[in-house]
Scaffold this motif. Sequence first.
Motif, PDB file in Angstrom:
ATOM      1  N   TRP A 234       0.899  -1.253   0.015  1.00 13.32           N
ATOM      2  CA  TRP A 234       0.209   0.028  -0.106  1.00 13.32           C
ATOM      3  C   TRP A 234       1.046   1.149   0.103  1.00 13.32           C
ATOM      4  N   LEU A 235       2.205   1.121   0.510  1.00 14.50           N
ATOM      5  CA  LEU A 235       2.913   2.147   0.512  1.00 14.50           C
ATOM      6  C   LEU A 235       3.775   2.533  -0.613  1.00 14.50           C
ATOM      7  N   ASP A 236       3.785   1.618  -1.696  1.00 17.32           N
ATOM      8  CA  ASP A 236       4.544   1.684  -2.763  1.00 17.32           C
ATOM      9  C   ASP A 236       4.526   2.920  -3.660  1.00 17.32           C
ATOM     10  N   ASN A 237       3.265   3.548  -3.709  1.00 14.45           N
ATOM     11  CA  ASN A 237       3.218   4.814  -4.503  1.00 14.45           C
ATOM     12  C   ASN A 237       3.261   6.002  -3.821  1.00 14.45           C
ATOM     13  N   LYS A 238       3.835   5.988  -2.566  1.00 21.70           N
ATOM     14  CA  LYS A 238       3.277   7.057  -1.614  1.00 21.70           C
ATOM     15  C   LYS A 238       4.840   7.706  -1.209  1.00 21.70           C
ATOM     16  N   ASN A 239       5.727   7.065  -1.185  1.00 26.17           N
ATOM     17  CA  ASN A 239       7.053   7.714  -1.189  1.00 26.17           C
ATOM     18  C   ASN A 239       7.357   8.449   0.107  1.00 26.17           C
ATOM     19  N   ILE A 240       6.580   8.260   1.201  1.00 21.24           N
ATOM     20  CA  ILE A 240       6.673   9.248   2.290  1.00 21.24           C
ATOM     21  C   ILE A 240       8.197   9.089   2.884  1.00 21.24           C
ATOM     22  N   LYS A 241       8.717  10.083   3.287  1.00 17.51           N
ATOM     23  CA  LYS A 241      10.181  10.350   3.762  1.00 17.51           C
ATOM     24  C   LYS A 241      10.170  11.041   5.168  1.00 17.51           C
ATOM     25  N   PHE A 242      10.594  10.382   6.242  1.00 17.58           N
ATOM     26  CA  PHE A 242      11.009  10.980   7.409  1.00 17.58           C
ATOM     27  C   PHE A 242      12.414  11.557   7.423  1.00 17.58           C
ATOM     28  N   LEU A 243      12.608  12.940   7.548  1.00 16.43           N
ATOM     29  CA  LEU A 243      13.971  13.695   7.356  1.00 16.43           C
ATOM     30  C   LEU A 243      14.734  13.727   8.754  1.00 16.43           C
ATOM     31  N   THR A 244      15.987  13.540   8.775  1.00 16.03           N
ATOM     32  CA  THR A 244      16.594  13.703  10.100  1.00 16.03           C
ATOM     33  C   THR A 244      17.068  15.106  10.268  1.00 16.03           C
ATOM     34  N   LEU A 245      17.186  15.643  11.571  1.00 17.40           N
ATOM     35  CA  LEU A 245      17.761  17.098  11.399  1.00 17.40           C
ATOM     36  C   LEU A 245      19.085  17.214  12.226  1.00 17.40           C
ATOM     37  N   GLU A 246      19.692  18.110  12.007  1.00 15.28           N
ATOM     38  CA  GLU A 246      21.088  18.432  12.438  1.00 15.28           C
ATOM     39  C   GLU A 246      20.966  18.511  13.988  1.00 15.28           C
ATOM     40  N   GLU A 247      21.916  17.943  14.696  1.00 13.67           N
ATOM     41  CA  GLU A 247      21.908  17.969  16.141  1.00 13.67           C
ATOM     42  C   GLU A 247      22.912  19.030  16.565  1.00 13.67           C
ATOM     43  N   THR A 248      22.785  19.576  17.651  1.00 15.34           N
ATOM     44  CA  THR A 248      23.490  20.685  18.149  1.00 15.34           C
ATOM     45  C   THR A 248      24.791  20.354  18.738  1.00 15.34           C
ATOM     46  N   GLY A 249      24.777  18.966  19.268  1.00 12.04           N
ATOM     47  CA  GLY A 249      26.208  18.593  19.829  1.00 12.04           C
ATOM     48  C   GLY A 249      26.551  19.118  21.174  1.00 12.04           C
ATOM     49  N   GLU A 250      25.426  19.251  21.912  1.00  8.27           N
ATOM     50  CA  GLU A 250      25.389  19.916  23.502  1.00  8.27           C
ATOM     51  C   GLU A 250      25.379  18.979  24.484  1.00  8.27           C
TER      52      GLU A 250
END
Length: 264
Positions: free
Chosen positions: A247-263
Amino acid sequence: MKINKIAAAVFGIFLTVGVAAYILLPEEERRNKEAEIKIGAGDDISGVLMDETVRNLSKEYEVTQSLESSSFQDCCSNTAQWALNAKEINVGFYCTHIAKHTVEQNQDVELYGPVIMNGETIVYKKDWEKVGNLAVTQGREQSKALAQETYPQIQGFNEITQKGILYAVEDEQVDAAILDVTKAAQVQEYKDKPLSGTDYISYVLVVEKEFEQTEEFERFLKSYNRAASRLNDKGYLAEVLGVEISWLDNKNIKFLTLEETGED
């Protein structure tokens, strides 16, 4: 004397009801005002990402007591837009249109980065060639523009609340509807098409600037990135949504990573 007894009885009833309501109120409805990490997201795919992030936070850092998460029925609602301004949350997932509006209206928050791509789909019941009118959740200006650009046959849009949009399709008040994938997953028997032929950003992260400078925010980012990576596994995402992987084949959902601050 009789009036005083009646008043006392009425007061007793209200007191009893109030105490019972507090005790029986579901845990998710209670608010932890002292929480250091307060996250908000819609009742949509961004909420799935929030829930996964919260699970990681609770597991990795044992911050259950200092963590608060809340779900909006719709990020375009007044409640969702008010949440950051009123400091009910210090980090939230919003659609691009509302995020832009929120940042413009509140100098204490900023857009940190995109988090979800391709989070919507178009569902319909009959022949696609006959689709001319689409239902769309109120405030989703980007969705309307993408649909019109991708499918020139579309003649108009009906803006409907998120609560009523599925009913509009089922009752054939409209030819089709632009749905968040979590809502589309509830009507898998319907046909569907991509909202756009190219990648687009569905949701972004908006952060309170003061919170962005804390160690808690770094913890949030680390847990968020683990959540994004986990949900990019189609098998796991299908399980969460209650659908077959196909069911997901034609949906191409992407969860993007975010830059970490390193603190941390």
